[in-house]
Design a protein around this motif. Structure first.
Motif, PDB file in Angstrom:
ATOM      1  N   PHE A  21       0.795  -1.308  -0.073  1.00  0.00           N
ATOM      2  CA  PHE A  21       0.023   0.007  -0.027  1.00  0.00           C
ATOM      3  C   PHE A  21       0.878   1.461  -0.056  1.00  0.00           C
ATOM      4  O   PHE A  21       1.724   1.529   0.942  1.00  0.00           O
ATOM      5  CB  PHE A  21      -0.957  -0.212   1.308  1.00  0.00           C
ATOM      6  CG  PHE A  21      -1.999  -0.845   1.173  1.00  0.00           C
ATOM      7  CD1 PHE A  21      -3.321  -0.472   0.999  1.00  0.00           C
ATOM      8  CD2 PHE A  21      -1.575  -2.315   1.289  1.00  0.00           C
ATOM      9  CE1 PHE A  21      -4.502  -1.522   1.142  1.00  0.00           C
ATOM     10  CE2 PHE A  21      -2.809  -3.450   1.316  1.00  0.00           C
ATOM     11  CZ  PHE A  21      -4.131  -2.917   1.259  1.00  0.00           C
ATOM     12  N   LEU A  22       0.777   2.134  -1.054  1.00  0.00           N
ATOM     13  CA  LEU A  22       1.555   3.195  -1.010  1.00  0.00           C
ATOM     14  C   LEU A  22       0.871   4.679  -0.668  1.00  0.00           C
ATOM     15  O   LEU A  22      -0.177   4.837  -1.387  1.00  0.00           O
ATOM     16  CB  LEU A  22       2.242   3.711  -2.354  1.00  0.00           C
ATOM     17  CG  LEU A  22       2.983   2.373  -2.915  1.00  0.00           C
ATOM     18  CD1 LEU A  22       3.736   2.727  -4.510  1.00  0.00           C
ATOM     19  CD2 LEU A  22       4.134   2.290  -2.167  1.00  0.00           C
ATOM     20  N   CYS A  74       0.889  -8.179   3.255  1.00  0.00           N
ATOM     21  CA  CYS A  74       0.616  -7.138   2.845  1.00  0.00           C
ATOM     22  C   CYS A  74       1.653  -6.113   3.615  1.00  0.00           C
ATOM     23  O   CYS A  74       2.306  -6.337   4.708  1.00  0.00           O
ATOM     24  CB  CYS A  74      -0.657  -6.630   3.331  1.00  0.00           C
ATOM     25  SG  CYS A  74      -2.050  -7.434   2.557  1.00  0.00           S
ATOM     26  N   PHE A  75       1.940  -5.043   3.014  1.00  0.00           N
ATOM     27  CA  PHE A  75       3.120  -4.140   3.660  1.00  0.00           C
ATOM     28  C   PHE A  75       2.554  -2.650   3.163  1.00  0.00           C
ATOM     29  O   PHE A  75       1.797  -2.616   2.400  1.00  0.00           O
ATOM     30  CB  PHE A  75       4.498  -4.318   2.967  1.00  0.00           C
ATOM     31  CG  PHE A  75       4.918  -5.564   2.899  1.00  0.00           C
ATOM     32  CD1 PHE A  75       5.811  -6.050   4.057  1.00  0.00           C
ATOM     33  CD2 PHE A  75       4.544  -6.457   1.772  1.00  0.00           C
ATOM     34  CE1 PHE A  75       6.171  -7.603   3.892  1.00  0.00           C
ATOM     35  CE2 PHE A  75       5.098  -7.710   1.911  1.00  0.00           C
ATOM     36  CZ  PHE A  75       5.871  -8.151   2.941  1.00  0.00           C
ATOM     37  N   VAL A  76       3.291  -1.856   4.027  1.00  0.00           N
ATOM     38  CA  VAL A  76       2.575  -0.301   3.818  1.00  0.00           C
ATOM     39  C   VAL A  76       3.640   0.573   4.020  1.00  0.00           C
ATOM     40  O   VAL A  76       4.738   0.512   4.657  1.00  0.00           O
ATOM     41  CB  VAL A  76       1.592   0.023   5.076  1.00  0.00           C
ATOM     42  CG1 VAL A  76       1.134   1.424   5.277  1.00  0.00           C
ATOM     43  CG2 VAL A  76       0.321  -0.973   5.119  1.00  0.00           C
ATOM     44  N   LEU A 129       6.787   0.179   6.245  1.00  0.00           N
ATOM     45  CA  LEU A 129       7.988   0.066   5.792  1.00  0.00           C
ATOM     46  C   LEU A 129       8.581   1.623   5.568  1.00  0.00           C
ATOM     47  O   LEU A 129       8.207   2.480   5.619  1.00  0.00           O
ATOM     48  CB  LEU A 129       8.109  -0.526   4.259  1.00  0.00           C
ATOM     49  CG  LEU A 129       7.425  -1.996   3.990  1.00  0.00           C
ATOM     50  CD1 LEU A 129       7.419  -2.105   2.457  1.00  0.00           C
ATOM     51  CD2 LEU A 129       8.061  -3.023   4.754  1.00  0.00           C
ATOM     52  N   ARG A 130       9.908   1.394   5.973  1.00  0.00           N
ATOM     53  CA  ARG A 130      10.574   2.834   5.652  1.00  0.00           C
ATOM     54  C   ARG A 130      11.357   2.771   4.169  1.00  0.00           C
ATOM     55  O   ARG A 130      11.618   3.977   3.784  1.00  0.00           O
ATOM     56  CB  ARG A 130      11.952   2.766   6.663  1.00  0.00           C
ATOM     57  CG  ARG A 130      11.187   2.847   8.296  1.00  0.00           C
ATOM     58  CD  ARG A 130      10.661   4.165   8.154  1.00  0.00           C
ATOM     59  NE  ARG A 130       9.914   4.010   9.758  1.00  0.00           N
ATOM     60  CZ  ARG A 130       9.385   5.212  10.205  1.00  0.00           C
ATOM     61  NH1 ARG A 130       8.969   6.143   9.470  1.00  0.00           N
ATOM     62  NH2 ARG A 130       8.913   5.278  11.481  1.00  0.00           N
ATOM     63  N   PRO A 142      -0.630  11.783   3.016  1.00  0.00           N
ATOM     64  CA  PRO A 142      -0.527  12.830   4.100  1.00  0.00           C
ATOM     65  C   PRO A 142       0.446  12.574   4.976  1.00  0.00           C
ATOM     66  O   PRO A 142       0.814  13.340   5.970  1.00  0.00           O
ATOM     67  CB  PRO A 142      -2.025  13.027   4.546  1.00  0.00           C
ATOM     68  CG  PRO A 142      -2.798  11.546   4.077  1.00  0.00           C
ATOM     69  CD  PRO A 142      -2.069  11.247   2.639  1.00  0.00           C
ATOM     70  N   TYR A 143       0.623  11.268   5.330  1.00  0.00           N
ATOM     71  CA  TYR A 143       1.757  11.104   6.364  1.00  0.00           C
ATOM     72  C   TYR A 143       2.904  10.373   6.010  1.00  0.00           C
ATOM     73  O   TYR A 143       3.843  10.135   6.661  1.00  0.00           O
ATOM     74  CB  TYR A 143       0.960   9.700   7.128  1.00  0.00           C
ATOM     75  CG  TYR A 143      -0.438  10.022   7.901  1.00  0.00           C
ATOM     76  CD1 TYR A 143      -0.302  10.484   9.195  1.00  0.00           C
ATOM     77  CD2 TYR A 143      -1.755   9.519   7.492  1.00  0.00           C
ATOM     78  CE1 TYR A 143      -1.211  10.989   9.927  1.00  0.00           C
ATOM     79  CE2 TYR A 143      -2.769   9.604   8.098  1.00  0.00           C
ATOM     80  CZ  TYR A 143      -2.671  10.332   9.389  1.00  0.00           C
ATOM     81  OH  TYR A 143      -3.913  10.702  10.030  1.00  0.00           O
ATOM     82  N   SER A 144       3.317  11.035   4.880  1.00  0.00           N
ATOM     83  CA  SER A 144       4.634  10.878   4.268  1.00  0.00           C
ATOM     84  C   SER A 144       5.507  12.146   4.370  1.00  0.00           C
ATOM     85  O   SER A 144       4.931  13.232   4.035  1.00  0.00           O
ATOM     86  CB  SER A 144       4.547  10.326   2.853  1.00  0.00           C
ATOM     87  OG  SER A 144       5.937  10.144   2.454  1.00  0.00           O
ATOM     88  N   SER A 145       6.760  12.185   4.675  1.00  0.00           N
ATOM     89  CA  SER A 145       7.461  13.122   5.020  1.00  0.00           C
ATOM     90  C   SER A 145       7.975  13.664   3.390  1.00  0.00           C
ATOM     91  O   SER A 145       8.651  14.773   3.359  1.00  0.00           O
ATOM     92  CB  SER A 145       8.856  12.960   6.019  1.00  0.00           C
ATOM     93  OG  SER A 145       9.561  11.877   5.389  1.00  0.00           O
ATOM     94  N   GLU A 146       7.965  12.920   2.458  1.00  0.00           N
ATOM     95  CA  GLU A 146       8.255  13.276   1.018  1.00  0.00           C
ATOM     96  C   GLU A 146       7.273  13.060   0.128  1.00  0.00           C
ATOM     97  O   GLU A 146       6.432  12.289   0.466  1.00  0.00           O
ATOM     98  CB  GLU A 146       9.546  12.333   0.854  1.00  0.00           C
ATOM     99  CG  GLU A 146      10.840  12.395   1.508  1.00  0.00           C
ATOM    100  CD  GLU A 146      11.993  11.465   1.268  1.00  0.00           C
ATOM    101  OE1 GLU A 146      11.573  10.713   0.276  1.00  0.00           O
ATOM    102  OE2 GLU A 146      13.122  11.695   1.694  1.00  0.00           O
TER     103      GLU A 146
END
Length: 291
Positions: free
Chosen positions: A6-7, A26-28, A47-48, A72-76
Motif C-alpha cells: 500500500f503506497l 501486505c506491506f504499507v 516500511l521505511r 498525508p503521512y509521508s515526509s516526502e
C-alpha cells in the motif's frame, strides 16, 4: 501467492492492509509521519523503504492534481514513479479515482490498472459512513435537535438514499430535490417530501439545514440569498455546489464542505470496505468474472 504494498493514503489504508493481510502478505509505505497517538497495532509492517510486490494499492483519491500520490503521512512527496520501485513486472495497480496520467503510466509499463472506486459495493457501503458523518456534523453545528428540523437534501444518489432514511428515522422533516421524477417517487416512498430541483427556489427559506450531494454549482447567488441567515449547508459533493462561498459567509449561512468523510469518521470500517472490495475483485478474476 499474491502480495500487496500500500503506497500512501490515510489511516484507512493501514486498516485495509490489516484485513487483507489475513489472506495475503501486505506491506504499507508512506506513513513515517504518523503520530504515536494514532499509530495502530495491526500486524502490518510499516516500511521505511519500498519493496516490490505483485500488487500495489494506491489511495482514494489516488491524487489531488494527477501528479503525486496522496500521502498525508509521508515526509516526502510520492510521484507516480514510486510505483516502479514497488511492483513486479506485469503486476496489478489498484487505485481509487484513477486519473489520465496514472492510466498512461500503467499502460506504458504493461501494468494492469483497476479502479476499486468504480465498484458498486464500495460506493454503497461508503454511503453509510458518509451519512453518519453528515449527521455528526449537523448535530455538532446546530443548536436544535434533528427531530423536527427541516432539512433539504439535493440529489438522490446512493448517499442521499441512505442519509434521507437516517434523518427521517430521527424525526427530521426531510425534503429531497432532484431532477428525475423517478427519484422523487422513491423519496416519497421512503417517507420524505420531494420536489423538482427547478421548483425549489420558493421553499428555500423554510429549511434549517441543507445537505448537498450534487457535484455541480446548483446554489447560485439568488438561491443563497433566499436561505435563512442561520442556515447550515453541509456539502458532501466532490465539487462544491455553492457558487459563492464569500456571499454565503457574509449572509450568515455556514457552509461545511465535508470531503472524504468515511476516512475521517470511520477509518477502520472504511479500510475494511476497501479490503473487501479488492478481495471481491480477486475472486471474480479467479472465476473468470463470475461468482
Amino acid at each position: 501467492m499474491n502480495n500487496f504494498i500500500f503506497l500512501g493514503g490515510d489511516l484507512r489504508f493501514i486498516y485495509a492492509a490489516s484485513k487483507l493481510n489475513k489472506t495475503h502478505d501486505c506491506f504499507v509505505y508512506g506513513f513515517d509521519m504518523i503520530h504515536d497517538d494514532t499509530r495502530v497495532e495491526t500486524g502490518v509492517p510499516l516500511l521505511r523503504q519500498i519493496r516490490r510486490c505483485n500488487n500495489v494499492v494506491l489511495p482514494l483519491p489516488v491524487s489531488v492534481n494527477c501528479d503525486y500520490i496522496t500521502a498525508p503521512y509521508s515526509s516526502e512527496e510520492m510521484p507516480f514513479s514510486s510505483i516502479v520501485k514497488a511492483i513486479e513486472p506485469g503486476g496489478t495497480v489498484y487505485c481509487g479515482k484513477e486519473c489520465p496520467a496514472l492510466r498512461e503510466f500503467c499502460e506504458k509499463r504493461d501494468l494492469t490498472l483497476i479502479d476499486y472506486f468504480e465498484r458498486e459495493e464500495l460506493a454503497v457501503m461508503n454511503a453509510v459512513s458518509t451519512s453518519e458523518g453528515a449527521i455528526e456534523i449537523i448535530m455538532r453545528e446546530q443548536a436544535t435537535t434533528i427531530m423536527g428540523m427541516n432539512i433539504l437534501i439535493t440529489g438522490y444518489g446512493r448517499i442521499s438514499k441512505v442519509l434521507s432514511r437516517y434523518l427521517h428515522s430521527l424525526g427530521a422533516n426531510v425534503t429531497v430535490c432532484a431532477r428525475k421524477f423517478s427519484d422523487l417517487a422513491w423519496a416519497r416512498i421512503m417517507g420524505c417530501s420531494a420536489v423538482l430541483l427547478s421548483e425549489i427556489d420558493d421553499l428555500l427559506s423554510s429549511f434549517d439545514t441543507v445537505v448537498n450531494t450534487v457535484p455541480a454549482q446548483i446554489f447560485d447567488r439568488e438561491m443563497l440569498l433566499k436561505l435563512k441567515s442561520d442556515c447550515l449547508i453541509v456539502d458532501l459533493a466532490s465539487k462544491t455546489g455553492i457558487s459563492d462561498m464569500e456571499l454565503a459567509k457574509s449572509s450568515g449561512v455556514k457552509v461545511i464542505w465535508a470531503l472524504s468523510l468515511p476516512g475521517k469518521v470511520a477509518p477502520i470500517t472504511a479500510g475494511h470496505i476497501i479490503a473487501d472490495t479488492i478481495l471481491n475483485i480477486i475472486a471474480e478474476n479467479e472465476k473468470g468474472g463470475e461468482l
